[in-house]
Design a protein around this motif. Structure first.
Motif, PDB file in Angstrom:
ATOM      1  N   PHE A 251     -42.170 -55.411 -73.132  1.00 34.81           N
ATOM      2  CA  PHE A 251     -40.759 -55.281 -72.763  1.00 34.81           C
ATOM      3  C   PHE A 251     -39.937 -56.543 -73.066  1.00 34.81           C
ATOM      4  CE2 PHE A 251     -41.992 -52.004 -69.250  1.00 34.81           C
ATOM      5  CZ  PHE A 251     -42.122 -51.025 -70.215  1.00 34.81           C
ATOM      6  N   ALA A 252     -40.586 -57.627 -73.506  1.00 37.79           N
ATOM      7  CA  ALA A 252     -39.857 -58.883 -73.747  1.00 37.79           C
ATOM      8  C   ALA A 252     -38.565 -58.682 -74.549  1.00 37.79           C
ATOM      9  CB  ALA A 252     -40.774 -59.913 -74.414  1.00 37.79           C
ATOM     10  N   PRO A 253     -38.603 -57.918 -75.664  1.00 36.84           N
ATOM     11  CA  PRO A 253     -37.373 -57.811 -76.477  1.00 36.84           C
ATOM     12  C   PRO A 253     -36.278 -56.936 -75.875  1.00 36.84           C
ATOM     13  CG  PRO A 253     -39.351 -57.259 -77.762  1.00 36.84           C
ATOM     14  CD  PRO A 253     -39.751 -57.273 -76.320  1.00 36.84           C
ATOM     15  N   LEU A 254     -36.511 -56.351 -74.712  1.00 40.63           N
ATOM     16  CA  LEU A 254     -35.446 -55.543 -74.098  1.00 40.63           C
ATOM     17  C   LEU A 254     -34.241 -56.417 -73.741  1.00 40.63           C
ATOM     18  CD1 LEU A 254     -37.436 -53.155 -71.685  1.00 40.63           C
ATOM     19  CD2 LEU A 254     -36.547 -52.654 -73.970  1.00 40.63           C
ATOM     20  N   GLY A 255     -34.481 -57.712 -73.526  1.00 38.40           N
ATOM     21  CA  GLY A 255     -33.409 -58.604 -73.068  1.00 38.40           C
ATOM     22  C   GLY A 255     -32.355 -58.933 -74.098  1.00 38.40           C
ATOM     23  N   CYS A 256     -32.619 -58.672 -75.398  1.00 38.13           N
ATOM     24  CA  CYS A 256     -31.548 -58.889 -76.387  1.00 38.13           C
ATOM     25  C   CYS A 256     -31.512 -57.789 -77.447  1.00 38.13           C
ATOM     26  CB  CYS A 256     -31.639 -60.255 -77.062  1.00 38.13           C
ATOM     27  SG  CYS A 256     -30.257 -60.504 -78.211  1.00 38.13           S
ATOM     28  N   GLY A 257     -32.467 -57.818 -78.394  1.00 37.92           N
ATOM     29  CA  GLY A 257     -32.374 -56.938 -79.561  1.00 37.92           C
ATOM     30  C   GLY A 257     -32.255 -55.462 -79.206  1.00 37.92           C
ATOM     31  N   PHE A 258     -33.155 -54.994 -78.368  1.00 33.39           N
ATOM     32  CA  PHE A 258     -33.149 -53.557 -78.073  1.00 33.39           C
ATOM     33  C   PHE A 258     -31.915 -53.136 -77.279  1.00 33.39           C
ATOM     34  CE2 PHE A 258     -38.021 -53.694 -78.555  1.00 33.39           C
ATOM     35  CZ  PHE A 258     -37.950 -53.253 -79.871  1.00 33.39           C
ATOM     36  N   GLN A 259     -31.487 -53.979 -76.335  1.00 30.81           N
ATOM     37  CA  GLN A 259     -30.297 -53.567 -75.571  1.00 30.81           C
ATOM     38  C   GLN A 259     -29.037 -53.629 -76.436  1.00 30.81           C
ATOM     39  OE1 GLN A 259     -29.536 -55.814 -72.000  1.00 30.81           O
ATOM     40  NE2 GLN A 259     -28.871 -57.661 -73.069  1.00 30.81           N
ATOM     41  N   THR A 260     -29.036 -54.502 -77.438  1.00 29.39           N
ATOM     42  CA  THR A 260     -27.876 -54.595 -78.331  1.00 29.39           C
ATOM     43  C   THR A 260     -27.691 -53.293 -79.118  1.00 29.39           C
ATOM     44  OG1 THR A 260     -28.069 -56.992 -78.513  1.00 29.39           O
ATOM     45  CG2 THR A 260     -26.905 -55.857 -80.294  1.00 29.39           C
ATOM     46  N   GLY A 261     -28.784 -52.792 -79.706  1.00 31.71           N
ATOM     47  CA  GLY A 261     -28.694 -51.541 -80.457  1.00 31.71           C
ATOM     48  C   GLY A 261     -28.424 -50.350 -79.555  1.00 31.71           C
ATOM     49  N   MET A 262     -29.121 -50.336 -78.436  1.00 24.27           N
ATOM     50  CA  MET A 262     -28.964 -49.237 -77.478  1.00 24.27           C
ATOM     51  C   MET A 262     -27.524 -49.161 -76.974  1.00 24.27           C
ATOM     52  SD  MET A 262     -28.632 -48.497 -74.071  1.00 24.27           S
ATOM     53  CE  MET A 262     -29.323 -49.606 -72.858  1.00 24.27           C
ATOM     54  N   GLY A 263     -27.001 -50.312 -76.527  1.00 25.37           N
ATOM     55  CA  GLY A 263     -25.670 -50.332 -75.919  1.00 25.37           C
ATOM     56  C   GLY A 263     -24.554 -50.066 -76.929  1.00 25.37           C
ATOM     57  N   ALA A 264     -24.785 -50.466 -78.201  1.00 24.22           N
ATOM     58  CA  ALA A 264     -23.760 -50.205 -79.217  1.00 24.22           C
ATOM     59  C   ALA A 264     -23.503 -48.712 -79.342  1.00 24.22           C
ATOM     60  CB  ALA A 264     -24.188 -50.790 -80.563  1.00 24.22           C
ATOM     61  N   VAL A 265     -24.550 -47.911 -79.139  1.00 28.22           N
ATOM     62  CA  VAL A 265     -24.385 -46.458 -79.176  1.00 28.22           C
ATOM     63  C   VAL A 265     -23.906 -45.938 -77.822  1.00 28.22           C
ATOM     64  CG1 VAL A 265     -25.588 -44.245 -79.467  1.00 28.22           C
ATOM     65  CG2 VAL A 265     -26.056 -46.153 -81.025  1.00 28.22           C
ATOM     66  N   LEU A 266     -24.643 -46.289 -76.769  1.00 33.11           N
ATOM     67  CA  LEU A 266     -24.362 -45.708 -75.450  1.00 33.11           C
ATOM     68  C   LEU A 266     -23.001 -46.144 -74.910  1.00 33.11           C
ATOM     69  CD1 LEU A 266     -26.102 -44.009 -73.322  1.00 33.11           C
ATOM     70  CD2 LEU A 266     -26.277 -46.181 -72.092  1.00 33.11           C
ATOM     71  N   ASN A 267     -22.690 -47.438 -75.020  1.00 33.92           N
ATOM     72  CA  ASN A 267     -21.499 -47.979 -74.359  1.00 33.92           C
ATOM     73  C   ASN A 267     -20.280 -48.082 -75.272  1.00 33.92           C
ATOM     74  OD1 ASN A 267     -23.094 -48.422 -72.077  1.00 33.92           O
ATOM     75  ND2 ASN A 267     -23.691 -50.465 -72.764  1.00 33.92           N
ATOM     76  N   VAL A 268     -20.493 -48.118 -76.591  1.00 29.91           N
ATOM     77  CA  VAL A 268     -19.353 -48.381 -77.479  1.00 29.91           C
ATOM     78  C   VAL A 268     -19.048 -47.163 -78.363  1.00 29.91           C
ATOM     79  CG1 VAL A 268     -18.356 -49.966 -79.170  1.00 29.91           C
ATOM     80  CG2 VAL A 268     -19.954 -50.835 -77.430  1.00 29.91           C
ATOM     81  N   ALA A 269     -20.000 -46.729 -79.181  1.00 24.99           N
ATOM     82  CA  ALA A 269     -19.748 -45.562 -80.032  1.00 24.99           C
ATOM     83  C   ALA A 269     -19.625 -44.301 -79.168  1.00 24.99           C
ATOM     84  CB  ALA A 269     -20.874 -45.392 -81.051  1.00 24.99           C
TER      85      ALA A 269
END
Ligand code: ZN
Ligand code: ZN
Length: 376
Positions: free
Chosen positions: A171-189
């Motif tokens: 789960f280490a990469p959840l703190g930046c890379g994965f949340q960046t891609g995830m949130g760009a879709v969920l929260n922005v697009a």
């Protein structure tokens, strides 16, 4: 306390990292000593350590990078309330908690964001042999180290979310890379089932965006890359169509129209490639949204026909960390992982920290999507 760390020095032709001994002291009142078990390598580590001293972000060397840390709390400063000794934690970006944007739940646009996350702070950590002061607190954490002094603001407690010790590292990469891609879709697009979503650049961030578009049940999900192996992986994770930009006589608009004659509802760009970005804006359908989450080359300016924006209601935007609050996004991604909808285990490759150069090489040649350095 003497610990091993990956120390970045003034860049030469690119990042200039070495495995060294550094000396760290106790945590300050609002800091936590964390035994790091794993750290993901994100493109931002490479990008920022390629910039000479000074520059727009006030970079300084020697510096300990690393901003996708995972580990176990060893000691807490006297004002720390979020965690206790023994807690398992993931580390994310720093925010000041006091400015207007922090107080309105937008800490990713904290007034101190660039200064604290990119430049960090000088000392009190020093090189063991030369006693040179090191720039630390990169993203509040400088987690390319066996042990690190971390800002409480960067810590997310995950003790209750884990089913095994191995998961902490995964789960280490959840703190930046994965949340960046995830949130760009969920929260922005913010796409729906009728939308056509195109993700450009199928690295770890792009894959997280793609998996989230699938979670949103988008009708058409297009993966764009120049490596066939990544496009194959994208298909297995939910891409309904793929575009390889390296095929002979490649034409961007033709390739898109063949898949969706009316254009694309949303584009998530993780490439920062100017030419692709301009083509992608053109390919947007009316009311389409372009979301930038990668840095283009320094000085690049978008060339744009404004008419197509107002005549078609298009939006061009970007976001930091997917506009995610890590305390909410991390449990959400863990839940999706458990449901089999966010299979990050297919994207992560582990390397002992001492082999960081191999991890960088594999990231560069496209054979590894998300390298994670292990410290145990
Ligand atoms: Zn703030
Ligand atoms: Zn990052």
């Amino acid at each position: 306390m003497h610990v091993k760390a990956v120390v970045a020095r003034e860049p030469a032709a690119g990042p200039n990292w070495a495995f060294e001994d550094v000396t760290i002291g106790p945590p300050a009142d609002d800091e936590v000593l964390v035994k790091i078990t794993a750290t993901g390598i994100c493109h931002t580590d490479i990008l920022l350590s390629s910039i000479p001293s000074g520059g727009p972000f006030g970079m300084g060397y020697p510096k300990v990078l690393g901003h996708e840390g995972a580990g176990i709390v060893q000691e807490t400063g006297k004002n720390v309330t979020k965690v206790v000794v023994g807690d398992k934690v993931l580390l994310s970006y720093y925010s000041c908690s006091n400015c207007a944007r922090c107080r309105s739940s937008r800490p990713m646009y904290c007034t101190q964001f660039n200064l604290e996350n990119y430049a960090g702070r000088k000392g009190p950590v020093v090189c063991k042999d030369s006693n040179e002061e090191i720039w630390t607190r990169f993203f509040g954490q400088s987690s390319f180290a066996e042990y690190s002094i971390v800002a409480e603001a960067s810590v997310v407690k995950v003790t209750g979310l884990l089913q095994s010790d191995e998961e902490l590292n995964l789960f280490a990469p959840l703190g930046c890379g994965f949340q960046t891609g995830m949130g760009a879709v969920l929260n922005v697009a913010d796409p729906g089932p009728e939308d056509v979503v195109m993700v450009m650049g199928m690295g770890a961030v792009g894959m997280a965006a793609l998996m989230t578009a699938k979670i949103r049940n988008c009708r058409t999900i297009v993966a764009v890359d120049r490596f066939d192996n990544r496009l194959e992986l994208a298909k297995s994770l939910g891409a309904t169509h793929t575009i390889n930009t390296m095929v002979p006589d490649f034409g961007f608009q033709d390739a898109v129209r063949e898949i969706s004659p009316t254009g694309v509802s949303a584009v998530i760009d993780t490439t920062g490639a100017g030419k692709l970005i301009e083509e992608a804006v053109e390919s947007l359908a009316p009311l389409g949204k372009m979301v930038h989450i990668a840095s283009p080359p320094p000085g690049y300016k978008l060339s744009l026909d404004i008419t197509q924006l107002f005549a078609n209601g298009k939006t061009i935007t970007g976001c930091i960390e997917g506009n995610c609050l890590p305390s909410e996004s991390i449990p959400q991604m863990v839940q999706w992982y458990r449901e089999g909808r966010f299979p990050i285990d297919k994207l992560v490759t582990y390397y002992p920290a001492v082999d960081f150069a191999k991890a960088l090489a594999h990231m560069h040649d496209g054979s590894t999507l998300k390298p994670v350095l292990t410290w145990a």
